[in-house]
Design an enzyme around this catalytic site. Sequence first.
Site, PDB file in Angstrom:
ATOM      1  N   LYS A 142     -26.719   8.615 -13.245  1.00 27.53           N
ATOM      2  CA  LYS A 142     -27.102   7.282 -12.779  1.00 27.53           C
ATOM      3  C   LYS A 142     -25.959   6.631 -12.012  1.00 27.53           C
ATOM      4  O   LYS A 142     -26.138   6.145 -10.887  1.00 27.53           O
ATOM      5  CB  LYS A 142     -27.503   6.381 -13.947  1.00 27.53           C
ATOM      6  CG  LYS A 142     -28.068   5.038 -13.500  1.00 27.53           C
ATOM      7  CD  LYS A 142     -28.148   4.038 -14.634  1.00 27.53           C
ATOM      8  CE  LYS A 142     -26.838   3.305 -14.821  1.00 27.53           C
ATOM      9  NZ  LYS A 142     -26.929   2.134 -15.716  1.00 27.53           N
ATOM     10  N   ASP A 161     -32.523   3.762 -14.220  1.00 27.42           N
ATOM     11  CA  ASP A 161     -32.034   2.872 -15.272  1.00 27.42           C
ATOM     12  C   ASP A 161     -33.241   2.420 -16.098  1.00 27.42           C
ATOM     13  O   ASP A 161     -34.337   2.978 -15.978  1.00 27.42           O
ATOM     14  CB  ASP A 161     -31.279   1.679 -14.665  1.00 27.42           C
ATOM     15  CG  ASP A 161     -32.193   0.714 -13.940  1.00 27.42           C
ATOM     16  OD1 ASP A 161     -33.383   1.048 -13.712  1.00 27.42           O
ATOM     17  OD2 ASP A 161     -31.731  -0.394 -13.609  1.00 27.42           O
TER      18      ASP A 161
END
Length: 233
Positions: A142, A161
Amino acid sequence: MAKPTHTAKRAAVKKTATTALGTDPKRVTAILAKLDEAYPAASCELKHENAFQLLISTILSAQCTDVRVNQVAQTLYKKYPTPEAFAYANPSELEQEIRPTGFFRNKTKSIMGASKAIIERFGGQVPRTMEELLTVPGAARKTSNVVLGTAYGIASGIVVDTHVIRISNRLDLTRNEDPKKIELDLMKVIPKEKWILFSHQIIWHGRRVCKARKPLCAECNLEKICYSKDKTV
């Protein structure tokens, strides 16, 4: 013709249960058009002046809002303006500087480790490949996708996320909960040239409209093509 075995039937049921049905190319195109309509200029909301600051801010953003990180960053980057400043900081002092972002002890270790790695292995520059970034402490997929996409304009994947997890499931673009599997699912159906913008658009949509506890479906321009079970209209 031989009848399907019991094992084959179970496998077919399992496949149906885990495969998203909302990924028809026409529907995906419609979703992307609606996102472009609502968020044509969506971008990363973490304030930064360079790739290194973005890396640090993204590490700080774990389990913390971008607003809080930006507040901390106002003074943090004045006190620690370079990778060297972070790498050789007093850990106790750095912990107190970032304390408001939560999990400050672990984040201090990640930040100092990342800074040292960038100095010692990458000549003081944040690397530009996913493979290299993943070797930097604190930079999982991420974080790496955020840095590569926002700082360098490199589409190596899709940021996943909590907002992306929630909304991609609500839109039936995936039926997975694991971030890695969700990213793979999205990369199969979202055109690569849209990966960076799509990530920001979904995050913006999650913060502004498609909220976790009470989605504002009446205000959502995706409402007519969304068939989530927890719609409020």
